[in-house]
Design a protein around this motif. Structure first.
Motif, PDB file in Angstrom:
ATOM      1  N   TRP A  57       0.845  -1.196   0.000  1.00 10.25           N
ATOM      2  CA  TRP A  57       0.000   0.000   0.000  1.00 10.25           C
ATOM      3  C   TRP A  57       0.878   1.243   0.000  1.00 10.25           C
ATOM      4  N   ALA A  58       0.233   2.401  -0.095  1.00  9.27           N
ATOM      5  CA  ALA A  58       0.915   3.697  -0.028  1.00  9.27           C
ATOM      6  C   ALA A  58       0.596   4.357   1.300  1.00  9.27           C
ATOM      7  N   GLU A  59       1.615   4.925   1.907  1.00 11.72           N
ATOM      8  CA  GLU A  59       1.454   5.664   3.163  1.00 11.72           C
ATOM      9  C   GLU A  59       1.823   7.123   2.918  1.00 11.72           C
ATOM     10  N   HIS A  60       1.010   8.036   3.441  1.00 14.36           N
ATOM     11  CA  HIS A  60       1.253   9.469   3.299  1.00 14.36           C
ATOM     12  C   HIS A  60       1.604  10.060   4.658  1.00 14.36           C
ATOM     13  N   ALA A  61       2.497  11.028   4.643  1.00 17.19           N
ATOM     14  CA  ALA A  61       2.782  11.830   5.838  1.00 17.19           C
ATOM     15  C   ALA A  61       2.984  13.267   5.356  1.00 17.19           C
ATOM     16  N   TYR A  62       2.472  14.215   6.112  1.00 21.36           N
ATOM     17  CA  TYR A  62       2.601  15.618   5.731  1.00 21.36           C
ATOM     18  C   TYR A  62       3.068  16.419   6.938  1.00 21.36           C
ATOM     19  N   ALA A  63       4.155  17.167   6.766  1.00 18.36           N
ATOM     20  CA  ALA A  63       4.662  18.023   7.839  1.00 18.36           C
ATOM     21  C   ALA A  63       5.498  19.140   7.228  1.00 18.36           C
ATOM     22  N   ASP A  64       5.347  20.321   7.773  1.00 15.91           N
ATOM     23  CA  ASP A  64       6.160  21.474   7.376  1.00 15.91           C
ATOM     24  C   ASP A  64       6.176  21.714   5.864  1.00 15.91           C
ATOM     25  N   ARG A  66       5.835  19.598   3.466  1.00 16.27           N
ATOM     26  CA  ARG A  66       6.414  18.506   2.680  1.00 16.27           C
ATOM     27  C   ARG A  66       5.519  17.269   2.782  1.00 16.27           C
ATOM     28  N   LEU A  67       5.180  16.713   1.627  1.00 16.64           N
ATOM     29  CA  LEU A  67       4.431  15.462   1.561  1.00 16.64           C
ATOM     30  C   LEU A  67       5.427  14.337   1.324  1.00 16.64           C
ATOM     31  N   THR A  68       5.346  13.312   2.144  1.00 16.40           N
ATOM     32  CA  THR A  68       6.160  12.119   1.955  1.00 16.40           C
ATOM     33  C   THR A  68       5.220  10.969   1.643  1.00 16.40           C
ATOM     34  N   VAL A  69       5.523  10.240   0.580  1.00 18.65           N
ATOM     35  CA  VAL A  69       4.743   9.067   0.206  1.00 18.65           C
ATOM     36  C   VAL A  69       5.702   7.879   0.216  1.00 18.65           C
ATOM     37  N   GLY A  70       5.293   6.842   0.918  1.00 20.65           N
ATOM     38  CA  GLY A  70       6.088   5.627   0.977  1.00 20.65           C
ATOM     39  C   GLY A  70       5.284   4.444   0.484  1.00 20.65           C
ATOM     40  N   ILE A  71       5.976   3.472  -0.075  1.00 21.77           N
ATOM     41  CA  ILE A  71       5.339   2.230  -0.503  1.00 21.77           C
ATOM     42  C   ILE A  71       5.779   1.144   0.463  1.00 21.77           C
ATOM     43  N   ALA A  72       4.805   0.546   1.131  1.00 22.54           N
ATOM     44  CA  ALA A  72       5.073  -0.530   2.086  1.00 22.54           C
ATOM     45  C   ALA A  72       4.617  -1.850   1.477  1.00 22.54           C
ATOM     46  N   VAL A  73       5.437  -2.884   1.665  1.00 25.31           N
ATOM     47  CA  VAL A  73       5.172  -4.196   1.074  1.00 25.31           C
ATOM     48  C   VAL A  73       5.547  -5.269   2.095  1.00 25.31           C
ATOM     49  N   HIS A  74       4.775  -6.333   2.113  1.00 24.64           N
ATOM     50  CA  HIS A  74       5.104  -7.450   3.005  1.00 24.64           C
ATOM     51  C   HIS A  74       6.313  -8.217   2.467  1.00 24.64           C
ATOM     52  N   PRO A  75       7.169  -8.729   3.363  1.00 26.92           N
ATOM     53  CA  PRO A  75       8.384  -9.430   2.931  1.00 26.92           C
ATOM     54  C   PRO A  75       8.131 -10.583   1.955  1.00 26.92           C
ATOM     55  N   ALA A  76       7.084 -11.354   2.143  1.00 27.33           N
ATOM     56  CA  ALA A  76       6.813 -12.478   1.237  1.00 27.33           C
ATOM     57  C   ALA A  76       6.561 -11.995  -0.185  1.00 27.33           C
ATOM     58  N   VAL A  77       5.935 -10.842  -0.325  1.00 25.29           N
ATOM     59  CA  VAL A  77       5.685 -10.275  -1.655  1.00 25.29           C
ATOM     60  C   VAL A  77       7.006  -9.828  -2.269  1.00 25.29           C
ATOM     61  N   LEU A  78       7.866  -9.223  -1.460  1.00 28.61           N
ATOM     62  CA  LEU A  78       9.183  -8.817  -1.959  1.00 28.61           C
ATOM     63  C   LEU A  78       9.970 -10.020  -2.460  1.00 28.61           C
ATOM     64  N   GLU A  79       9.902 -11.098  -1.729  1.00 30.32           N
ATOM     65  CA  GLU A  79      10.624 -12.298  -2.144  1.00 30.32           C
ATOM     66  C   GLU A  79      10.104 -12.811  -3.485  1.00 30.32           C
ATOM     67  N   ARG A  80       8.797 -12.672  -3.739  1.00 35.31           N
ATOM     68  CA  ARG A  80       8.240 -13.081  -5.035  1.00 35.31           C
ATOM     69  C   ARG A  80       8.758 -12.208  -6.173  1.00 35.31           C
ATOM     70  N   THR A  81       9.217 -10.993  -5.854  1.00 35.30           N
ATOM     71  CA  THR A  81       9.774 -10.104  -6.877  1.00 35.30           C
ATOM     72  C   THR A  81      11.283 -10.294  -7.006  1.00 35.30           C
ATOM     73  N   GLU A  82      11.797 -11.297  -6.309  1.00 38.52           N
ATOM     74  CA  GLU A  82      13.240 -11.578  -6.279  1.00 38.52           C
ATOM     75  C   GLU A  82      14.027 -10.416  -5.690  1.00 38.52           C
ATOM     76  N   SER A  83      13.414  -9.722  -4.730  1.00 38.21           N
ATOM     77  CA  SER A  83      14.077  -8.667  -3.975  1.00 38.21           C
ATOM     78  C   SER A  83      14.358  -9.207  -2.583  1.00 38.21           C
ATOM     79  N   SER A  84      15.434  -8.755  -2.005  1.00 37.32           N
ATOM     80  CA  SER A  84      15.797  -9.208  -0.666  1.00 37.32           C
ATOM     81  C   SER A  84      15.182  -8.289   0.389  1.00 37.32           C
TER      82      SER A  84
END
Length: 156
Positions: A57-64, A66-84
């Motif tokens: 999913w996407a996470e938003h944070a806003y302060a001062d 500045r908008l910060t958007v992060g992409i959070a993923v479960h480790p098992a999904v990362l492993e399916r993408t061949e990412s460590s």
């Protein structure tokens, strides 16, 4: 390095709502490469790719201003993408089991941040590709990420 834009007119259900648009470089950081490979874990619909909210999913944070958007993923999904998963030490603010694979920020006016759609749109392209070219009819299908899932209920 990933780029973050905020644009209106991208959500057909809410055309006036600003949307966070992340652009990842397919040859960029490990996070950008992982995001590109997430497309293989999406399902197709209406010329977009949807990442299932239980996978990431996407996470938003806003302060001062500045908008910060992060992409959070479960480790098992990362492993399916061949990412460590070891390449991603940051944890999701919503679910500490999920890893933040990509983050970007941009200056955004408070009134825009207040109206921002939940979730995010993700596009993958070379760093010099203008956003308008990516959003045009010849662009690749964007990946749509939902906002974070609801927190699980507290067990008594």
């Amino acid at each position: 390095m990933a780029r973050l834009y905020v644009r209106s007119g991208l959500d057909p259900d809410e055309p006036d709502a600003p949307v966070a648009v992340l652009v990842a470089d397919p040859d960029g950081t490990p996070g950008e490469q992982a995001v590109e490979r997430l497309g293989g874990n999406c399902y197709e619909g209406d010329e977009v790719l949807y990442l299932v909210q239980t996978d990431g999913w996407a996470e938003h944070a806003y302060a001062d201003g500045r908008l910060t958007v992060g992409i959070a993923v479960h480790p098992a999904v990362l492993e399916r993408t061949e990412s460590s998963p070891a390449d991603f030490p940051l944890r999701s603010a919503t679910d500490p089991e999920a890893l933040v694979v990509l983050r970007a920020e941009a200056a955004v006016a408070p009134e825009v941040a207040d109206r921002l759609s939940e979730g995010a749109m993700v596009l993958v392209a070379a760093p010099d590709t203008p956003l308008d070219d990516l959003l045009g009819p010849d662009g690749d299908w964007p990946m749509l990420l939902a906002p974070p899932p609801p927190a699980p209920p507290i067990q008594p």
